[in-house]
Design a protein around this motif. Structure first.
Motif, short mmCIF file in Angstrom:
data_model
loop_
_atom_site.label_atom_id
_atom_site.label_comp_id
_atom_site.label_asym_id
_atom_site.label_seq_id
_atom_site.Cartn_x
_atom_site.Cartn_y
_atom_site.Cartn_z
N TRP A 83 0.84 -1.20 0.00
CA TRP A 83 0.00 0.00 0.00
C TRP A 83 0.88 1.26 0.00
CZ3 TRP A 83 0.24 3.77 3.68
CH2 TRP A 83 -0.70 4.80 3.55
N ASP A 118 2.31 1.96 -3.39
CA ASP A 118 1.27 2.55 -4.26
C ASP A 118 1.02 4.01 -3.93
OD1 ASP A 118 0.68 0.52 -5.90
OD2 ASP A 118 -1.27 0.02 -4.99
N HIS A 119 0.92 4.26 -2.64
CA HIS A 119 0.64 5.63 -2.20
C HIS A 119 1.77 6.57 -2.64
CE1 HIS A 119 -0.89 8.95 0.10
NE2 HIS A 119 0.24 9.04 0.76
N ASN A 179 1.67 7.14 -6.34
CA ASN A 179 0.62 8.11 -6.69
C ASN A 179 1.06 9.54 -6.36
OD1 ASN A 179 -0.95 6.00 -7.47
ND2 ASN A 179 -2.47 6.19 -5.83
C1 NAG Z 1 -3.34 5.17 -6.41
O1 NAG Z 1 -4.09 5.69 -7.46
C2 NAG Z 1 -4.96 4.75 -8.07
C3 NAG Z 1 -5.54 5.41 -9.30
O2 NAG Z 1 -6.10 6.66 -8.98
C4 NAG Z 1 -6.02 4.33 -7.05
O3 NAG Z 1 -6.89 3.39 -7.62
C5 NAG Z 1 -5.32 3.71 -5.86
O4 NAG Z 1 -6.24 3.40 -4.86
C6 NAG Z 1 -4.26 4.67 -5.30
N1 NAG Z 1 -3.49 3.96 -4.29
C7 NAG Z 1 -3.37 4.39 -3.04
C8 NAG Z 1 -2.59 3.55 -2.11
O5 NAG Z 1 -3.84 5.44 -2.65
#
Ligand code: NAG
Length: 289
Positions: free
Chosen positions: A251, A254-255, A258
């Protein structure tokens, strides 16, 4: 069709092969892995303007699932790119502990390992935080370490240095339990490390990262954000530091991914993790490019 599905499967499998969590003691660096990742940083950059991969309870490698927070040795963490270490030191012989558990090493040994690494990779800077295991004995720990590092006194800075000033050196960072070094600004509040709900923990980490990111006076502050936690104090025995890292590290990757897409110049400070994998570490170092 079967073959097609098989291929698709491989592609999906491959893309989820990122190593963001690692609990294997053996470090396997890919070929061309840039150990000295700080080499490319501009000399004028303040330490407070960097995003730095760190480990929480860095040498907690022994003592079972409740106590273990890391898999790699100190030297391997250095090679993997970790540049912030959290050392829990006992007044008794400066041995390293996690709570009541001896971690088969000592502060002098850790200090030597870091110095040896820095003599080889002299573009790098390592942040060290000492935490006395028992607060009552903080003066003893501080005096012993103060005496030990006397000859390296130039490494103890009061002001936030630029990376150019501290390449090849150890920079002590501190909170009130240890007074040598530059001050850390922690985003965690009391007991934030105790986790009973993973989703809530992620929200907390996110809010801590956002707070550090949005700080107007960030050049004056070295932020410290923890992604680690444990459920043990609340008897959530399956929420060990390792299990939590396995859930949180992907997580976190990913964060951060982003965040860097939204703002290529984003900066957080030190991120202290449990069981980080190479791809997570690299994601953090790349935020500085
Ligand atoms: C990152 O961005 C994607 C696409 O907007 C989203 O689906 C995902 O939940 C986000 N990840 C986190 C960890 O916030």
């Amino acid at each position: 069709i079967l073959i097609l599905f098989h291929r698709l499967d491989c592609v999906i499998f491959k893309s989820s092969q990122l190593e963001v969590f690692n609990d294997v003691a053996q470090l396997n660096l890919p070929k061309n892995y840039e150990i000295g990742w700080m080499k490319s940083l501009n000399d004028e950059t303040l330490l407070s303007e960097l995003t730095i991969p760190g480990t929480h309870d860095s040498l907690a490698l022994h003592g079972g699932p409740a106590a273990e927070c890391q898999a790699w040795s100190l030297n391997d963490q250095l090679k993997a790119g970790i540049r912030y270490f959290d050392l829990r030191v006992s007044a008794l012989g400066l041995i390293i502990m996690h709570g009541p558990i001896y971690q088969h090493t000592s502060f002098p040994e850790a200090f030597d390992t870091i110095k040896t690494f820095l003599s080889e990779y002299n573009t790098e800077t390592v942040l060290v935080r000492v935490k006395p295991v028992i607060y009552l004995f903080k003066a003893t720990v501080q005096n012993l370490i103060g005496n030990m590092i006397e000859n390296d006194i130039s490494w103890i800075l009061e002001k936030i240095p630029t990376i150019g000033q501290v390449r090849g050196k150890i920079v002590f960072v501190q909170k009130k339990a240890f007074e040598l070094g530059i001050s850390l600004t922690e985003t965690d509040e009391d007991k934030d490390y105790i986790v009973t709900d993973v989703t809530r923990k992620k929200e907390k980490i996110k809010s801590h990262l956002t707070k550090a990111r949005d700080e107007k006076e960030r050049a004056d502050k070295v932020f410290l954000i923890y992604s680690s936690g444990t459920g043990w104090p609340k008897l959530h025995v399956f929420k060990t530091p390792k299990n939590l890292a396995e859930a949180i590290n992907p997580w976190l990757y990913d964060h951060l991914n982003n965040e860097s897409k939204n703002n290529p110049k984003v900066c957080f400070g030190v991120i202290a993790m449990d069981f980080p994998g190479l791809d997570l570490i690299r994601k953090i170092t790349e935020l500085n490019n």
